[in-house]
Design a protein around this motif. Structure first.
Motif, PDB file in Angstrom:
ATOM      1  N   PRO A  14       7.120   0.512  11.912  1.00 54.34           N
ATOM      2  CA  PRO A  14       6.049  -0.278  11.291  1.00 54.34           C
ATOM      3  C   PRO A  14       4.745  -0.170  12.089  1.00 54.34           C
ATOM      4  N   LYS A  15       3.626  -0.354  11.390  1.00 54.07           N
ATOM      5  CA  LYS A  15       2.320  -0.439  12.054  1.00 54.07           C
ATOM      6  C   LYS A  15       1.761  -1.835  11.800  1.00 54.07           C
ATOM      7  N   PHE A  16       1.037  -2.356  12.776  1.00 52.56           N
ATOM      8  CA  PHE A  16       0.538  -3.723  12.688  1.00 52.56           C
ATOM      9  C   PHE A  16      -0.978  -3.773  12.841  1.00 52.56           C
ATOM     10  N   CYS A  17      -1.586  -4.812  12.280  1.00 53.00           N
ATOM     11  CA  CYS A  17      -3.028  -4.997  12.421  1.00 53.00           C
ATOM     12  C   CYS A  17      -3.379  -5.199  13.898  1.00 53.00           C
ATOM     13  N   TYR A  47       9.562 -10.799   2.537  1.00 55.48           N
ATOM     14  CA  TYR A  47       9.655  -9.350   2.302  1.00 55.48           C
ATOM     15  C   TYR A  47      10.285  -8.653   3.502  1.00 55.48           C
ATOM     16  N   ARG A  48      11.288  -7.837   3.227  1.00 54.70           N
ATOM     17  CA  ARG A  48      11.971  -7.086   4.287  1.00 54.70           C
ATOM     18  C   ARG A  48      11.385  -5.677   4.374  1.00 54.70           C
ATOM     19  N   LEU A  49      10.629  -5.432   5.414  1.00 59.19           N
ATOM     20  CA  LEU A  49       9.978  -4.148   5.640  1.00 59.19           C
ATOM     21  C   LEU A  49      10.983  -3.166   6.233  1.00 59.19           C
ATOM     22  N   GLY A  84       4.860   3.547   2.210  1.00 61.00           N
ATOM     23  CA  GLY A  84       3.399   3.694   2.198  1.00 61.00           C
ATOM     24  C   GLY A  84       2.694   2.455   1.692  1.00 61.00           C
ATOM     25  N   MET A  85       3.364   1.302   1.742  1.00 63.83           N
ATOM     26  CA  MET A  85       2.786   0.048   1.262  1.00 63.83           C
ATOM     27  C   MET A  85       2.394  -0.854   2.438  1.00 63.83           C
ATOM     28  N   TYR A  86       1.400  -1.706   2.186  1.00 63.88           N
ATOM     29  CA  TYR A  86       0.941  -2.685   3.175  1.00 63.88           C
ATOM     30  C   TYR A  86       1.425  -4.077   2.773  1.00 63.88           C
ATOM     31  N   VAL A  87       1.694  -4.922   3.783  1.00 63.01           N
ATOM     32  CA  VAL A  87       2.149  -6.282   3.530  1.00 63.01           C
ATOM     33  C   VAL A  87       1.177  -7.266   4.171  1.00 63.01           C
ATOM     34  N   TYR A  88       0.549  -8.099   3.350  1.00 65.56           N
ATOM     35  CA  TYR A  88      -0.285  -9.203   3.842  1.00 65.56           C
ATOM     36  C   TYR A  88       0.596 -10.450   3.941  1.00 65.56           C
ATOM     37  N   TYR A  89       0.431 -11.239   5.013  1.00 64.09           N
ATOM     38  CA  TYR A  89       1.238 -12.453   5.202  1.00 64.09           C
ATOM     39  C   TYR A  89       0.339 -13.696   5.179  1.00 64.09           C
ATOM     40  N   CYS A 129       0.994  -4.358  -1.196  1.00 60.75           N
ATOM     41  CA  CYS A 129       0.097  -3.569  -2.052  1.00 60.75           C
ATOM     42  C   CYS A 129      -0.059  -2.143  -1.539  1.00 60.75           C
ATOM     43  N   ASN A 130      -0.519  -1.265  -2.413  1.00 59.87           N
ATOM     44  CA  ASN A 130      -0.733   0.126  -2.019  1.00 59.87           C
ATOM     45  C   ASN A 130      -2.019   0.260  -1.202  1.00 59.87           C
ATOM     46  N   THR A 131      -2.295   1.444  -0.714  1.00 67.93           N
ATOM     47  CA  THR A 131      -3.437   1.677   0.181  1.00 67.93           C
ATOM     48  C   THR A 131      -4.754   1.271  -0.463  1.00 67.93           C
ATOM     49  N   LEU A 132      -4.963   1.652  -1.716  1.00 71.01           N
ATOM     50  CA  LEU A 132      -6.223   1.351  -2.394  1.00 71.01           C
ATOM     51  C   LEU A 132      -6.453  -0.144  -2.500  1.00 71.01           C
TER      52      LEU A 132
END
Length: 414
Positions: free
Chosen positions: A137-140, A127-129, A95-100, A74-77
């Motif tokens: 990549p940035k991680f939580c 999903y291939r980032l 500029g997209m985020y990936v929830y797993y 999903c996008n930032t918003l």
């Protein structure tokens, strides 16, 4: 400040740590060509291999889970609105985020797929980032605490939240919309304060601007303002919250007049009422709406119901900007003639009405003190026409008569 010399070895070490961090929950890296189809040139590559390839600009890295899982992209918003309780990664190139999440059943997966909208939401089993040498990549923060084998479940409650929030974002059609219940406060960006300190507006326009700022502060713009778009406000609700000074005109007429005044002074760029919604744009405010200088609604309520109120409001805005400015001004360095021009009353000077200027300065100082922006100088007396004559001859002395409250080190720009 001494500039550090770039050290390729240190930079590579940081990249290694980043990729090794990505592997911890069970992710794999491939290398591909930077072409339209991302042609694979090396699969399941080790860290050193990936970094060696990335030295060449024609290659990209791919990071993907080693086993199937539900990937909500999903996008930032949407990402910040959802705030889902699972691990996430940020893909810098899109500029997209990936929830797993753990894999879900086919019916739930199809339910999510039906919500897909390019640039807002996409759903995958794997999903291939994509990343490159300089955009990793940035991680939580708790990335290392997760493992793909025991990812959190995507519960019915979370699924409903994704559904409702995604539809809300899509229904806005790209416009900024309300995301929090309105509280009686708003952000007042310094750039706007500075402009208001040099722009004489009617009190009703100040009142309306406060309500616009209140909505903007509680809108999706405070999550993502990287683009400038329109704001969408329910017109009936907006009208209900407004109480203007004077009762000789209908509320909708006053709203139209005040919006036009804001537009004519380049505070908002455009506005219209469409399908029961007030739609307006403001590049100036949107760029700075995240700036958390908070102010309570009704800030201008202390001002008198007189023709001088707009002048006093402009002066109050000017002082507010000075006191909150990062430059940390110690005192006013503005000259009296310049201040009168900012307040739109230079005619008093042109007509040599020194006693009226003195009365105005006393009035401005009194309200500055009432607003807590000024304090009275020691042994203060009423400003007279003699003082005005002195200030016109000594252009750097106004600060002795109008004293900023709680001054700090620094100087105000002229």
């Amino acid at each position: 400040m001494v500039k550090k010399t770039f050290n390729p070895a240190d930079f590579r070490l940081k990249q290694e740590k980043k990729l090794n961090q990505g592997r911890k929950p069970g992710f794999i890296f491939d290398v591909c060509l930077d072409d339209e189809t991302l042609t694979r040139v090396h699969t399941n590559a080790n860290t050193a291999c990936v970094l060696d390839y990335l030295e060449g600009n024609q290659y990209l890295g791919l990071m993907y889970p080693s086993q199937l899982c539900t990937c909500v992209v999903c996008n930032t918003l949407l990402f910040k609105l959802l705030n889902l309780p699972t691990m996430w990664a940020f893909e810098p190139l899109t500029g997209m985020y990936v929830y797993y999440f753990a894999p879900i059943c086919e019916s739930d997966f199809n339910r999510l797929k039906s919500l897909e909208n390019e640039g807002i939401l996409n759903v995958y089993n794997c999903y291939r980032l994509v990343f490159n040498k300089y955009q990793m990549p940035k991680f939580c923060s708790n990335w290392g605490e997760f493992k793909l084998s025991i990812l959190p479940q995507l519960t019915p409650k979370i699924l409903e939240s994704i559904e409702e929030t995604t539809k809300k974002v899509m229904d806005s059609n790209g416009a900024f919309f309300e995301i929090n219940k309105l509280k009686p406060l708003y952000n007042i960006p310094l750039a706007l304060s500075q402009k208001l300190g040099k722009t004489v507006l009617s009190i009703n326009t100040h009142i309306l601007l406060e309500h616009l700022l209140q909505f903007m502060t509680h809108s999706s713009a405070v999550i993502d303002n990287t683009y400038t778009d329109a704001y969408l406000v329910n017109y009936a609700q907006f009208c209900k919250g407004l109480t203007f000074q004077g009762k000789h005109k209908r509320k909708d007429v006053v709203i139209d007049e005040t919006l036009k005044e804001l537009q004519n002074n380049a505070i908002i760029d455009d506005f219209e009422v469409v399908d029961d919604n007030l739609v307006f744009e403001s590049d100036l405010i949107t760029k700075h709406i995240k700036q958390r200088i908070r102010r309570n609604m009704g800030y201008y309520a202390q001002l008198p119901s007189t023709k001088q109120a707009p002048i006093i409001a402009t002066f109050i805005n000017y002082l507010y900007w000075i006191i909150n400015c990062p430059s940390k001004f110690t005192h006013l360095t503005i000259a009296l003639d310049t201040l009168l021009a900012q307040l739109g009353v230079q005619r008093l000077l042109e007509e040599h009405r020194l006693s009226e200027i003195a009365k105005l300065l006393n009035l401005l100082r009194r309200y500055g003190v009432e607003y807590g922006l000024l304090h009275m100088p020691a042994n203060a007396e009423e400003i007279t026409s003699t003082d005005v004559k002195y200030l016109l001859a000594n252009r750097t002395e106004l600060h002795k008569y109008i004293v900023i409250n709680n001054p700090q080190n620094g100087k105000e720009k002229k």
